[in-house]
Design an enzyme around this catalytic site. Structure first.
Site, PDB file in Angstrom:
ATOM      1  CD  GLU A 240       0.038  -1.422   3.083  1.00 41.52           C
ATOM      2  OE1 GLU A 240       0.545  -2.232   2.283  1.00 41.52           O
ATOM      3  OE2 GLU A 240      -0.156  -1.671   4.287  1.00 41.52           O
TER       4      GLU A 240
ATOM      5  CB  SER B  98       9.234  -8.039   7.164  1.00 42.15           C
ATOM      6  OG  SER B  98       7.871  -8.100   7.509  1.00 42.15           O
TER       7      SER B  98
ATOM      8  CB  CYS C   7      15.373  -8.728   0.100  1.00 44.59           C
ATOM      9  SG  CYS C   7      15.469  -9.255  -1.600  1.00 44.59           S
TER      10      CYS C   7
HETATM   11  P1  NAD Z   1       6.154  -6.098   4.932  1.00 41.08           P
HETATM   12  O1  NAD Z   1       6.326  -7.460   5.461  1.00 41.08           O
HETATM   13  O2  NAD Z   1       5.849  -5.010   5.896  1.00 41.08           O
HETATM   14  O3  NAD Z   1       4.971  -6.064   3.841  1.00 41.08           O
HETATM   15  C1  NAD Z   1       4.908  -6.983   2.787  1.00 41.08           C
HETATM   16  C2  NAD Z   1       3.460  -7.173   2.387  1.00 41.08           C
HETATM   17  O4  NAD Z   1       2.736  -7.688   3.502  1.00 41.08           O
HETATM   18  C3  NAD Z   1       2.764  -5.886   1.957  1.00 41.08           C
HETATM   19  O5  NAD Z   1       1.940  -6.164   0.848  1.00 41.08           O
HETATM   20  C4  NAD Z   1       1.949  -5.509   3.182  1.00 41.08           C
HETATM   21  O6  NAD Z   1       0.755  -4.829   2.850  1.00 41.08           O
HETATM   22  C5  NAD Z   1       1.631  -6.851   3.814  1.00 41.08           C
HETATM   23  N1  NAD Z   1       1.527  -6.767   5.268  1.00 41.08           N
HETATM   24  C6  NAD Z   1       2.199  -5.921   6.098  1.00 41.08           C
HETATM   25  N2  NAD Z   1       1.843  -6.131   7.386  1.00 41.08           N
HETATM   26  C7  NAD Z   1       0.935  -7.130   7.365  1.00 41.08           C
HETATM   27  C8  NAD Z   1       0.198  -7.804   8.396  1.00 41.08           C
HETATM   28  N3  NAD Z   1       0.339  -7.485   9.687  1.00 41.08           N
HETATM   29  N4  NAD Z   1      -0.651  -8.786   8.032  1.00 41.08           N
HETATM   30  C9  NAD Z   1      -0.792  -9.120   6.742  1.00 41.08           C
HETATM   31  N5  NAD Z   1      -0.132  -8.511   5.736  1.00 41.08           N
HETATM   32  C10 NAD Z   1       0.731  -7.535   6.033  1.00 41.08           C
HETATM   33  O7  NAD Z   1       7.464  -5.759   4.084  1.00 41.08           O
HETATM   34  P2  NAD Z   1       7.860  -4.377   3.399  1.00 41.08           P
HETATM   35  O8  NAD Z   1       8.248  -3.405   4.463  1.00 41.08           O
HETATM   36  O9  NAD Z   1       6.858  -3.976   2.378  1.00 41.08           O
HETATM   37  O10 NAD Z   1       9.158  -4.841   2.583  1.00 41.08           O
HETATM   38  C11 NAD Z   1      10.430  -4.923   3.158  1.00 41.08           C
HETATM   39  C12 NAD Z   1      10.734  -6.316   3.661  1.00 41.08           C
HETATM   40  O11 NAD Z   1      10.611  -7.250   2.595  1.00 41.08           O
HETATM   41  C13 NAD Z   1      12.153  -6.480   4.165  1.00 41.08           C
HETATM   42  O12 NAD Z   1      12.122  -7.278   5.313  1.00 41.08           O
HETATM   43  C14 NAD Z   1      12.876  -7.190   3.039  1.00 41.08           C
HETATM   44  O13 NAD Z   1      13.994  -7.941   3.406  1.00 41.08           O
HETATM   45  C15 NAD Z   1      11.778  -8.074   2.546  1.00 41.08           C
HETATM   46  N6  NAD Z   1      12.027  -8.513   1.185  1.00 41.08           N
HETATM   47  C16 NAD Z   1      12.437  -9.794   0.998  1.00 41.08           C
HETATM   48  C17 NAD Z   1      12.718 -10.236  -0.278  1.00 41.08           C
HETATM   49  C18 NAD Z   1      13.180 -11.631  -0.518  1.00 41.08           C
HETATM   50  O14 NAD Z   1      13.273 -12.007  -1.658  1.00 41.08           O
HETATM   51  N7  NAD Z   1      13.436 -12.433   0.497  1.00 41.08           N
HETATM   52  C19 NAD Z   1      12.574  -9.370  -1.382  1.00 41.08           C
HETATM   53  C20 NAD Z   1      12.135  -8.070  -1.149  1.00 41.08           C
HETATM   54  C21 NAD Z   1      11.864  -7.653   0.144  1.00 41.08           C
END
Ligand code: NAD
Length: 496
Positions: free
Chosen positions: A177, A227, A282
């Site tokens: 979002e 995450s 990441c």
């Molecule tokens: P995030 O986990 O906060 O959000 C990811 C998705 O989950 C979003 O679409 C968000 O709307 C949803 N989300 C967030 N909180 C939620 C909840 N409580 N319940 C259900 N859905 C929820 O991650 P971010 O801040 O958008 O991205 C950064 C993170 O992603 C970092 O930890 C990074 O390392 C990781 N990442 C990992 C990879 C990989 O390939 N392993 C690649 C890119 C990013």
């Protein structure tokens, strides 16, 4: 004046009806630029109903028709890369060259998926028993969903949707979002490429939409990138609801720099991998493990490079590093630097004191030396422009440090010694390994995935494992009457 950012359901922009919205910012100015609709459970239901109907038809589309759509999408993304990059930069903040880079890496997945006629070929065993043949086929799952992070708003969706759709599924994307507009642009391009309505949908939203996806009986599989705590939640909840789930989590990627490494090469690599996209990758390197006497020269070489990085609006020419995604995140990263300094790390370059634009969510680059294993700058994923240097005496000590970390997404070794590099590749317990390559993101014909807390599930993303994830295998064992013994007159002599 802010833009309303809707869903994309049934092949068109669909304004939300939940009454809930979330602000979207340009991180370089700090100004709110949009309001994204947040889907209710009922809106997710509507997207699933449309996708279910579309999936029923799409699985009948010939392999050559599917490949033709992917080839057309490839051309469109090429032609419109600049537009898509500008959309990404305006909501994410990364510099335009980085945005174009993520599009190029996403495009690789479209190119891979365009080979779907080859990818879905099965095996055939003639005469497995007398008169019996056995063969296998792979079939689509139906409706599948992808939930993606803010840091790659085009590439990560393409990691998922290109293969999912090529394999004959309908795909529902729930983007972050924080930067939701790139998903709508991709939806428009899929449509222009000839994809039937409903095969690619976008449901904007937050936890409510995610939970509706995880619990929906009409969704067969969920791919997640984000995450670690959320990845664990997605995996546990999705599988408890009977779905296939692949959930990629966070990271703490170490570079192991050996005493024989080319210092300039290692410093250039570490600087671009630690501070590129403001560390919000990441596969960013966030820890440099300096072995023995290379520590001092490496720290000096990195420190000498940092003042040359131009920090500013990612849309401006000549910028090397943009802002962080939100004000709150920027303040959290600053808090980690405070904690590291308080705990005794040496602040070699202090991003808190860098002269950066005061509007927007900027933070300078930080280099911390003499970081210890128990400091939060080491234990936590910071996801910002902060590099920690940990000093060790031996290769074994460095290896042990990396292998004892709960994250295991990527790592890199810098050395001139091929034998040691090969040993590291064998010993290290991490999913993706670079040898003198700082960000070893696999090309699209391999698969992407970490180990341990960086991946929940057993399937890595995209490439061959992506094709497996989005299809179910079926094995057919067949026996036909022997024409020589058939009583039916076939109108030609029955010979063998
Ligand atoms: P995030 O986990 O906060 O959000 C990811 C998705 O989950 C979003 O679409 C968000 O709307 C949803 N989300 C967030 N909180 C939620 C909840 N409580 N319940 C259900 N859905 C929820 O991650 P971010 O801040 O958008 O991205 C950064 C993170 O992603 C970092 O930890 C990074 O390392 C990781 N990442 C990992 C990879 C990989 O390939 N392993 C690649 C890119 C990013």
């Amino acid at each position: 004046m802010t833009t309303r950012i809707p869903h994309w359901i049934d092949g068109r922009e669909t304004p939300g009806t939940s009454g809930r919205r979330s602000p979207v910012f340009n991180p370089a100015t700090g100004a709110q630029t949009g309001d994204v609709d947040l889907a209710s459970t009922e809106e997710v239901d509507a997207a699933v109903a449309s996708a279910t109907a579309a999936a029923r038809e799409w699985r009948h589309a010939s392999l050559s028709k599917r490949a033709a759509v992917l080839f057309a999408l490839r051309e469109l993304i090429h032609q419109r890369t600049d537009e898509l990059a500008a959309i990404i930069t305006a909501e994410h903040g990364k510099v335009l060259a980085d945005a174009a880079g993520e599009i190029a890496r996403g495009l690789e997945n479209v190119e891979f998926a365009a080979g779907v006629p080859q990818l879905l070929k099965g095996g055939y065993s003639e005469q497995a028993a007398s008169g019996v043949d056995v063969y296998n086929i792979r079939q689509p799952l139906g409706v599948v969903a992808g939930i993606t992070p803010f840091n790659f708003p085009a590439m990560v969706p393409l990691w998922m949707c290109a293969n999912a759709i090529a394999c004959g599924n309908a795909f529902i994307l729930k983007p972050s979002e924080k930067d939701p507009s790139a998903a709508l642009f991709l939806a428009q391009l899929w449509k222009e490429a000839g994809l039937p309505d409903g095969v690619f949908s976008v449901v904007q939203g937050d936890k409510e939409a995610v939970d509706a996806i995880l619990e929906h009986p009409g969704i067969a599989a969920v791919s997640f990138v984000g995450s670690t705590p959320i990845a664990r939640y997605i995996y546990e909840t999705g599988t408890a609801h009977g779905k296939r789930v692949q959930a990629l989590g966070g990271a703490k990627n170490h570079a192991l720099v050996l005493p024989d490494a080319d210092v300039d090469m290692a410093a250039d690599a570490v600087v671009s991998a630690a501070y590129g996209a403001a560390g919000e990758r990441c596969m960013a390197l966030s820890v440099a493990v300096a072995v023995g006497e290379i520590g001092d020269v490496l720290v000096d070489a990195i420190a000498a490079r940092l003042p040359k990085l131009v920090i500013g609006d990612g849309a401006a020419t000549g910028t090397d590093m943009g802002p962080l995604i939100t004000r709150e995140h920027r303040d959290k990263v600053k808090g980690y630097i405070d904690a590291g300094a308080d705990a005794g790390a040496t602040v070699v370059v202090d991003g808190r004191e860098t002269d950066v634009p005061s509007d927007g969510f900027f933070l300078g680059t930080t280099l911390l030396d003499n970081v210890a294993k128990d400091m939060t700058v080491y234990t936590d994923e910071i996801f910002g422009p902060v590099l920690s240097v940990v000093r060790v005496d031996t290769y074994e000590e460095g290896l042990e440090l990396i292998n004892s970390n709960p994250y295991a997404n990527g790592t890199a070794i810098f050395t001139r010694d091929g034998g040691v590099a090969r040993q590291f590749q064998f010993d290290v317990e991490v999913g993706m390994v670079g040898i003198n390559v700082p960000i070893p993101v696999p090309v699209a014909y391999y698969s992407f995935g970490g180990w341990k807390d960086s991946l929940f599930g057993d399937t890595h993303m995209y490439g061959p494992e992506g094709v497996n994830f989005y299809t179910r295998g079926k094995v057919v064992t067949s026996r036909w009457p022997d024409p020589a013994t058939s009583s039916v007159d076939l109108g030609f002599p029955r010979t063998r």
